[in-house]
Design an enzyme around this catalytic site. Structure first.
Site, PDB file in Angstrom:
ATOM      1  N   GLY A 688       6.202 -17.191  -0.009  1.00 36.81           N
ATOM      2  CA  GLY A 688       5.654 -15.945  -0.523  1.00 36.81           C
ATOM      3  C   GLY A 688       6.659 -15.208  -1.382  1.00 36.81           C
ATOM      4  O   GLY A 688       7.873 -15.416  -1.267  1.00 36.81           O
ATOM      5  N   GLY A 690       7.179 -11.223  -3.569  1.00 43.26           N
ATOM      6  CA  GLY A 690       6.680  -9.903  -3.908  1.00 43.26           C
ATOM      7  C   GLY A 690       7.669  -9.184  -4.801  1.00 43.26           C
ATOM      8  O   GLY A 690       8.672  -9.764  -5.240  1.00 43.26           O
ATOM      9  N   SER A 691       7.397  -7.910  -5.048  1.00 47.45           N
ATOM     10  CA  SER A 691       8.248  -7.162  -5.972  1.00 47.45           C
ATOM     11  C   SER A 691       9.649  -6.960  -5.419  1.00 47.45           C
ATOM     12  O   SER A 691      10.624  -6.918  -6.167  1.00 47.45           O
ATOM     13  CB  SER A 691       7.611  -5.804  -6.271  1.00 47.45           C
ATOM     14  OG  SER A 691       7.391  -5.085  -5.065  1.00 47.45           O
ATOM     15  N   PHE A 692       9.784  -6.867  -4.096  1.00 44.64           N
ATOM     16  CA  PHE A 692      11.088  -6.584  -3.505  1.00 44.64           C
ATOM     17  C   PHE A 692      11.840  -7.844  -3.067  1.00 44.64           C
ATOM     18  O   PHE A 692      12.974  -7.767  -2.637  1.00 44.64           O
ATOM     19  CB  PHE A 692      10.945  -5.650  -2.303  1.00 44.64           C
ATOM     20  CG  PHE A 692      10.624  -4.234  -2.693  1.00 44.64           C
ATOM     21  CD1 PHE A 692      11.033  -3.712  -3.909  1.00 44.64           C
ATOM     22  CD2 PHE A 692       9.886  -3.430  -1.843  1.00 44.64           C
ATOM     23  CE1 PHE A 692      10.739  -2.411  -4.266  1.00 44.64           C
ATOM     24  CE2 PHE A 692       9.587  -2.121  -2.192  1.00 44.64           C
ATOM     25  CZ  PHE A 692      10.014  -1.608  -3.417  1.00 44.64           C
ATOM     26  N   LYS A 712      13.139 -13.237   4.724  1.00 42.20           N
ATOM     27  CA  LYS A 712      12.797 -12.398   3.575  1.00 42.20           C
ATOM     28  C   LYS A 712      14.086 -12.011   2.854  1.00 42.20           C
ATOM     29  O   LYS A 712      14.897 -11.247   3.375  1.00 42.20           O
ATOM     30  CB  LYS A 712      12.039 -11.150   4.026  1.00 42.20           C
ATOM     31  CG  LYS A 712      11.645 -10.219   2.883  1.00 42.20           C
ATOM     32  CD  LYS A 712      10.882  -9.010   3.420  1.00 42.20           C
ATOM     33  CE  LYS A 712      10.495  -8.061   2.295  1.00 42.20           C
ATOM     34  NZ  LYS A 712       9.756  -6.884   2.829  1.00 42.20           N
ATOM     35  N   ASP A 815       1.400   0.146   3.212  1.00 43.06           N
ATOM     36  CA  ASP A 815       1.071  -0.997   2.354  1.00 43.06           C
ATOM     37  C   ASP A 815       0.276  -2.043   3.129  1.00 43.06           C
ATOM     38  O   ASP A 815       0.591  -3.235   3.095  1.00 43.06           O
ATOM     39  CB  ASP A 815       2.353  -1.619   1.786  1.00 43.06           C
ATOM     40  CG  ASP A 815       2.071  -2.513   0.576  1.00 43.06           C
ATOM     41  OD1 ASP A 815       0.986  -2.382  -0.014  1.00 43.06           O
ATOM     42  OD2 ASP A 815       2.939  -3.333   0.237  1.00 43.06           O
TER      43      ASP A 815
END
Length: 1004
Positions: A688, A690-692, A712, A815
């Site tokens: 996965g 995402g933006s961060f 992450k 979110d």
């Protein structure tokens, strides 16, 4: 003194005041701007303008029933069915002397049935089913002279059946199933000469049914299954009950023969006497042209020595509506008649297993094109499995276990693309496993064990990702290497490939089958070490690798397998020290015989003491593990000190606590640890982005065992990433809930180039994100059932309720969306990604916060609350909005950003405008598939009585909650406490109704 009609108006307003939840805003019209006779759901008499009917069914109302209802003295009909009203039914109901129909079914009323109902002398219809009523049924109900329908099933009522029920001379329907009634059936019920439907199934009744009850000549439905009743059926049954349509006494202790007179009950549609002690011949059923169900399994019917045991099957050819024929688990002998192929083409279930039938499969069987279940197991059938079996393309379950079939498995088996269960165990089949089985993409259980199959295991079979329950290929002659694509079987619980001639190394891909409970591989020629990937099989309960040629050391990580109960490694070539913890601490749980080079272990194993060299090697290995851990701890401690020192010299506006100190975790990891765990953060392990940052799958080695994790990695070049890291650490350090993603540790370090590096390490969720299940790609199709979606919704509501109302300082996630909802092996939902989470001061923990903020939009487009776009501060109601949108998406299958939603049309409006009549146009089509074919109006009426809370009502209820939660104005949204309670109630009702379905005694 109030006028009469003013009394009615006041009573209605008091009723409204007790309703705490009205999502469809039906009661909004109940105000002084119009006459109460014009209020929705209210019907008045023309002359006196008095309330005669209050009709508010299926509106999701919540609250309690006001005692002021008793002041509506002209009320004839009170219909509040299919809501969520709770507390006790008020005694004031007894003041409604004109009441004719009272429907309070499918609510959550508790307490006892008020005996004052007996004062409603004009009552004709009383429905109290699907509630939570307790205690004894008031005997006074027997004084209602006009009562025609009494429905009280699916409660927790107890005690004996009141003999006073025999006084209900007008009674036609008596349904009291699924309670806790005890004792005998009172003979006074035989006085109910108008009775047409009587049901006392699923109670604890005992003794014999009084023979006089069989004389109720108007009776059409006789429903007494799942009790402890005994005795026999009267020989003249078919004459005394000429109108009989349903006879169900299954799951009792009846004995004796099936009365031959049954053939005179020409209206009979369902004959269910399974799981009793009936014996003797089955009489001819040739006159029963309306038969739909014949379920006589699990008795002592037939005689092995008689050739005409199944003559009654020939008589069923005239039953053109027959859908189910179950005769399994009896004493039937002889051959299955060729006429079986002439049975109704509506036949969906044919179960003749566990008898003494022999001969070939009748060729005419191919004519039963609507067959969904075929169970022939446990007989003495011989011959080949006919290729015509592939013509039964609607077949879902096929069981031929325990016969004498020989020859090859026909390749036409691949035509059965709807097949879910296939069992050919214990036959004499030979040849190879047909690769065409790979076309059966719905197969969840496959058993080909105890045959003479040879050749290799086809990769097409192992490629069936649908396999989730059982794969048994044991006790055959299979050879060659194992396929390498076992990693596809992520949901499989049982693998048995023992007693074959398989060779080569054990594929490491088996380690991806992380839901395995049993792995049986004994009696082959496997060699090499146990793959390190087996460390991921942490739910394993039984592992048998005995009688192979395996070598190397016994993995120490087996010590940490909490569920491992049986470990058999005997008769291999393992060497070295045996661990002593976990399963190894119980000598009866492990078997290590035949491994001559093992040492150590617990004393009960009587192994030799390990040599000094072995001990030194063990200590050396321990040092290799301990030194890096100590080094990492010292480095982290040193870095923390430097960070704290440097930050003290900076502005007070800077965060004072380093991220690594926010988690009181024992496990400390470095960049190098995570680099190795994810194979250098390889694309193959990327799950996965995402933006961060990005999320990688990895296997983290620590404390001499391995753990499957999700890492992450923050993209520190992105503005706000570091702040997100700190926010997530702060949010997760002090919260614990089964529906929140568990964080294992964090890492604040530098990479090999000296760049700052920050990462969070989570427990890995094997079933990925909810996003992947709601919107699967074509290569990996997935689907969630209604009950699974309901359970996930309850999980998410529970998590948000905890964050909003149970934490010391309320937390707003900010979110919530499908990609941030992760599913474990049991499809339990876990909320993750707290990078935008906010701690709320007391003042903003409400549903109407409108304070301005310059922070900007919080969350993701489509899911973020509309007030955030106008600068409002974060509040719990923002999460409620996101949850509402997510709920609508889960049950419609449509994203809020779907291209169809343009202009004023949003997902919220799309659903709101359609409910409730347009449900079929908006709901995910998968959830509306329900088999209704071939049911008569009488069967539908029976279904309504036994399944009040239908799929449709469940969907309407859940979508209405989603609509309310996603209201544009925060003050109109619900709190998560209300949401969690209601969703749990709907889910429980759904489960209860599913469990309440009649059993079909089938094993395949």
């Amino acid at each position: 003194m109030l006028k009469s009609n003013e009394t009615d108006q006041l009573a209605l307003l008091q009723f409204k005041a007790k309703v705490t939840y009205d999502p469809l805003e039906v009661l909004s019209s109940w105000n002084y701007s119009r006459h109460f006779c014009q209020w929705k759901g209210v019907t008045c008499s023309r002359r006196h303008q008095r309330v005669t009917a209050l009709l508010l069914p299926s509106l999701l109302l919540q609250g309690s029933l006001s005692p002021h209802i008793g002041n509506l003295s002209f009320l004839r009909v009170l219909d509040l069915k299919n809501n969520s009203l709770r507390n006790e039914i008020p005694q004031a109901i007894g003041y409604l002397f004109r009441l004719r129909i009272l429907r309070l079914d499918n609510n959550t009323f508790g307490g006892q049935i008020p005996d004052n109902i007996s004062h409603c002398v004009n009552l004709e219809s009383l429905w109290l089913d699907f509630n939570e009523l307790v205690g004894k049924v008031p005997g006074k109900l027997g004084s209602l002279p006009k009562l025609r329908i009494l429905v009280i099933h699916s409660n927790n009522l107890s005690g004996e059946i009141p003999p006073s029920f025999g006084n209900l001379s007008s009674l036609q329907v008596l349904s009291a199933a699924a309670n806790q009634f005890v004792g005998q059936i009172p003979e006074t019920l035989s006085e109910l000469k108008m009775m047409r439907y009587i049901s006392f199934g699923a109670n604890k009744l005992s003794g014999e049914i009084p023979f006089s009850i069989y004389n109720l000549s108007w009776l059409s439905d006789f429903y007494f299954p799942f009790n402890q009743l005994q005795g026999s059926l009267p020989s003249d049954l078919g004459f005394t009950l000429p109108k009989l349509e349903v006879l169900n006494v299954g799951g009792n202790q009846f004995t004796g023969p099936i009365p031959a007179s049954i053939s005179n009950a020409s209206n009979l549609m369902r004959l269910t006497i399974a799981k009793n002690g009936f014996s003797g011949r089955v009489p001819s059923l040739g006159n029963l042209h309306k038969l739909q169900w014949v379920s006589i399994s699990q008795n002592h019917l037939g005689n092995y020595g008689e050739k005409d045991n199944l003559e009654f099957v020939n008589s069923l050819v005239n039953a053109s509506r027959l859908e189910l024929l179950q005769i399994s688990d009896n004493n039937f002998g002889g051959m299955l008649p060729e006429t079986v192929g002439n049975l109704s083409n509506r036949l969906g279930i044919l179960s003749v297993g566990n008898n003494q039938l022999f001969g070939n499969i009748p060729s005419g069987l191919r004519n039963l094109v609507n067959l969904e279940l075929l169970h022939l197991g446990g007989n003495k059938f011989t011959g080949r499995i006919p290729g015509s079996i592939g013509d039964l393309q609607k077949l879902q379950r096929l069981g031929l276990k325990g016969n004498k079939f020989w020859g090859e498995i026909p390749s036409s088996i691949g035509n059965l693309t709807l097949l879910t269960t296939l069992n050919f165990e214990e036959n004499m089949l030979e040849g190879s496993i047909p690769s065409s089985l790979g076309k059966c993409q719905n197969l969840i259980s496959l058993n080909l064990s105890n045959n003479n199959l040879s050749g290799t295991i086809p990769t097409e079979v192992i490629g069936l990702s649908s396999l989730s329950i059982y794969l048994d290929l044991s006790q055959n002659q299979l050879n060659g290497h194992m396929p390498s694509n076992f990693g596809i079987l992520k949901n499989l619980g049982f693998i048995d490939i023992s007693e074959n001639k398989l060779s080569g190394e054990i594929p490491s891909s088996i380690g991806s089958c992380i839901l395995l409970v049993q792995l049986i591989m004994n009696g082959n020629f496997f060699q090499g070490n146990i793959p390190s990937s087996f460390s991921s099989l942490r739910g394993i309960e039984k592992l048998d690798l005995s009688r192979n040629n395996l070598s190397g050391r016994i993995p120490k990580y087996f010590e940490n397998f909490l569920f491992l109960q049986k470990l058999n490694l005997s008769f291999n070539h393992f060497e070295g020290e045996v661990p002593i913890k976990g399963v190894f601490s119980n000598s009866s749980a492990i078997s290590l015989d035949g491994n001559d080079n093992l040492c150590g272990g617990i004393s009960d194993l009587h192994l030799s003491t390990c040599s000094i060299k072995e001990s030194k090697q063990s200590r050396a290995r321990s040092l290799k593990l301990i030194i890096p851990v100590i080094t990492v701890i010292l480095l982290v401690t040193g870095m923390s000190c430097l960070i704290i020192t440097s930050r003290r010299s900076k502005s007070k506006r800077e965060p004072a606590t380093p991220p690594s100190a926010l988690l009181a975790s024992v496990l400390r990891v470095s960049y190098e640890n995570l680099f190795k765990a994810t194979d250098g953060f390889s694309l193959e392990n990327l799950i996965g982005a995402g933006s961060f940052g990005s999320v990688y799958k990895g296997i983290l080695s620590h404390d001499d065992h391995e753990t499957l994790v999700a890492v992450k990695v923050l993209n520190l070049q992105h503005r706000g990433a570091s702040k997100s890291f700190i926010a997530e650490c702060q949010a997760l350090r002090s919260i614990r809930h089964r529906n929140l993603v568990k964080i294992i540790t964090s890492c604040a370090s530098v990479d090999f180039q000296g760049n700052d590096f920050e990462a969070l390490v989570y427990e890995f969720m094997v079933n990925g994100s909810l996003e992947e299940w709601l919107h699967p790609n074509r290569e990996a199709p997935r689907n969630l059932t209604l009950l699974q979606r309901m359970s996930i919704a309850v999980d998410l509501a529970s998590a948000l309720e905890y964050l909003h109302h149970s934490c010391e300082t309320p937390i707003v996630h900010c979110d919530l969306k499908p990609s941030n909802v992760l599913l474990d092996g049991e499809l339990t939902a876990h909320v993750g990604d707290f990078g935008l989470a906010k701690f709320l001061p007391e003042a903003t923990n409400n549903l109407s916060s409108n304070k301005s903020s310059s922070v900007g939009v919080k969350g993701t487009v489509g899911y973020a609350a509309p007030e955030y776009g106008m600068g409002s501060e974060v509040s719990t109601s923002g999460d409620v909005y996101s949850f509402g949108i997510l709920l609508l998406e889960m049950f419609t299958g449509k994203r809020p950003t779907n291209e169809m939603f343009t202009g004023n049309l949003t997902l919220h409006n799309f659903v709101k405008e359609a409910l409730p009549e347009g449900l079929a146009e908006i709901v995910d089509p998968v959830l509306l598939v329900e088999r209704e074919e071939g049911e008569t109006s009488k069967a539908n009426a029976h279904k309504q009585w036994t399944r009040s809370f239908s799929v449709k009502e469940c969907l309407v209820s859940v979508l209405a909650i989603g609509v309310t939660c996603s209201s544009e104005l925060p003050r109109e949204r619900m709190s998560m406490e209300e949401v969690a309670a209601q969703l749990a109630s709907f889910r429980n009702k759904l489960v209860k109704n599913m469990r309440g379905q009649p059993a079909t005694y089938v094993t395949a």
